[in-house]
Design a protein around this motif. Structure first.
Motif, PDB file in Angstrom:
ATOM      1  N   ARG A 194       0.828  -1.209   0.000  1.00 35.94           N
ATOM      2  CA  ARG A 194       0.000   0.000   0.000  1.00 35.94           C
ATOM      3  C   ARG A 194       0.863   1.260   0.000  1.00 35.94           C
ATOM      4  N   GLY A 195       1.990   1.207   0.696  1.00 33.45           N
ATOM      5  CA  GLY A 195       2.900   2.342   0.653  1.00 33.45           C
ATOM      6  C   GLY A 195       3.455   2.561  -0.741  1.00 33.45           C
ATOM      7  N   TRP A 202      -5.775   3.548  -5.900  1.00 28.56           N
ATOM      8  CA  TRP A 202      -4.780   2.476  -5.852  1.00 28.56           C
ATOM      9  C   TRP A 202      -4.650   1.845  -4.471  1.00 28.56           C
ATOM     10  N   THR A 203      -4.716   2.638  -3.403  1.00 28.05           N
ATOM     11  CA  THR A 203      -4.534   2.061  -2.075  1.00 28.05           C
ATOM     12  C   THR A 203      -5.767   1.312  -1.587  1.00 28.05           C
ATOM     13  N   SER A 204      -6.921   1.507  -2.226  1.00 32.48           N
ATOM     14  CA  SER A 204      -8.136   0.802  -1.812  1.00 32.48           C
ATOM     15  C   SER A 204      -8.259  -0.574  -2.461  1.00 32.48           C
ATOM     16  N   PRO A 212      -4.568  -6.277  -1.631  1.00 33.04           N
ATOM     17  CA  PRO A 212      -3.096  -6.441  -1.683  1.00 33.04           C
ATOM     18  C   PRO A 212      -2.635  -7.292  -2.858  1.00 33.04           C
ATOM     19  N   LEU A 226      -2.415  -5.110  -5.840  1.00 38.02           N
ATOM     20  CA  LEU A 226      -1.353  -4.125  -5.700  1.00 38.02           C
ATOM     21  C   LEU A 226      -0.007  -4.735  -6.090  1.00 38.02           C
ATOM     22  N   ASP A 274      -4.454   8.183  -5.161  1.00 43.83           N
ATOM     23  CA  ASP A 274      -4.131   7.568  -3.881  1.00 43.83           C
ATOM     24  C   ASP A 274      -5.305   6.726  -3.387  1.00 43.83           C
ATOM     25  N   ARG A 275      -6.484   7.292  -3.431  1.00 45.00           N
ATOM     26  CA  ARG A 275      -7.676   6.566  -2.965  1.00 45.00           C
ATOM     27  C   ARG A 275      -7.954   5.352  -3.844  1.00 45.00           C
ATOM     28  N   ALA A 309       1.924   1.730  -3.519  1.00 46.19           N
ATOM     29  CA  ALA A 309       0.816   2.260  -4.319  1.00 46.19           C
ATOM     30  C   ALA A 309       0.634   3.752  -4.068  1.00 46.19           C
ATOM     31  N   ARG A 310       0.779   4.165  -2.806  1.00 47.78           N
ATOM     32  CA  ARG A 310       0.638   5.593  -2.478  1.00 47.78           C
ATOM     33  C   ARG A 310       1.751   6.421  -3.129  1.00 47.78           C
ATOM     34  N   ARG A 311       2.974   5.912  -3.106  1.00 47.99           N
ATOM     35  CA  ARG A 311       4.078   6.639  -3.750  1.00 47.99           C
ATOM     36  C   ARG A 311       3.850   6.731  -5.256  1.00 47.99           C
TER      37      ARG A 311
END
Length: 250
Positions: free
Chosen positions: A177-178, A238-240, A243, A246, A235-236, A180-182
């Motif tokens: 998730r980190g 990809w991080t949702s 796993p 991702l 962000d919303r 994906a956020r980056r």
């Protein structure tokens, strides 16, 4: 890099200078920015006012980049001992005991770092919350084989850890998730740059056609707003995702 004296005592500092192409480009950009800031006046005061804000802002950005590069080369380093890992950043340092270190991984550097532009492989420390931290100068620009170096470090640190070097599903999910956020905010930067280029065109078109000119709105406010909106949306999105999906992301 210091030697290993019966335990772990290694310091990774700059051994190889930054690529000349990178320093040369920074130098040209900086010289041009300060030259333009001193030569051109604000067009809205017909040449009688102080230097316009665009050259000054660009000059400040280049100067900040110079300071960052200098601090990275002269001050930043990584120290590994039997107690753990200490990362001295540009200004502050941070330490982790071996019990706080989840993993040490060598990963490909962000796009745009070509063979002549710096390291292609960087090393990161991951904690049990899935957060990562760059280990300065533990890369293929300063070391011949960072993979072998990291493998040796993990093997040497094993006696000082209460846990084995083994994956944990919960931590791996946090790491994904980190990542994906980056990725989301990296693409937001790309989008903001595209919007900035478009706003330059719009601003130039307004000047040519004698229309109202709003440089601060077009060249600052609109790109920043697009960066914030695009980053939040990506962000919303990809991080949702689960796993498993991702892990398939490029």
């Amino acid at each position: 890099m210091g030697g290993d004296t019966g335990g772990i005592d290694r310091v990774y500092r700059r051994r190889r200078k930054p690529p000349l192409q990178q320093l040369g480009l920074l130098g040209l950009l900086g010289a041009n920015a300060f030259f333009q800031a001193g030569r051109f006046s604000d067009p809205y005061t017909h040449g009688d006012g102080p230097p316009g804000w665009p050259p000054l802002a660009f000059g400040l950005l280049v100067a900040t980049t110079f300071v960052r590069v200098a601090l990275e080369q002269l001050r930043a380093h990584t120290r590994v001992t039997t107690a753990g890992i200490t990362v001295q950043g540009r200004l502050r340092s941070r330490s982790w005991t071996w019990g706080e270190v989840y993993d040490i991984r060598v990963e490909r550097a962000p796009r745009g770092w070509g063979p002549q532009g710096g390291p292609q492989w960087l090393t990161y420390l991951y904690d049990f919350e899935g957060r990562r931290r760059l280990l300065w100068h533990l890369d293929d620009w300063q070391l011949a084989d960072p993979y072998a170096e990291v493998s040796e470090l993990c093997l040497s640190a094993a006696p000082y850890r209460s846990l084995a070097w083994e994956p944990r599903l919960q931590v791996e999910a946090l790491i994904l998730r980190g990542a994906a956020r980056r990725k989301a905010w990296r693409w937001a930067v790309y989008g903001a740059i595209a919007v900035l280029v478009a706003m330059f065109v719009v601003d130039f078109w307004e000047i040519v056609n004698g229309g109202p000119d709003h440089p601060f709105l077009l060249l600052v406010c609109v790109p920043l707003a697009s960066f914030a909106v695009l980053g939040a949306v990506l962000d919303r999105y990809w991080t949702s995702r689960p796993p498993g999906s991702l892990a398939q992301q490029p």
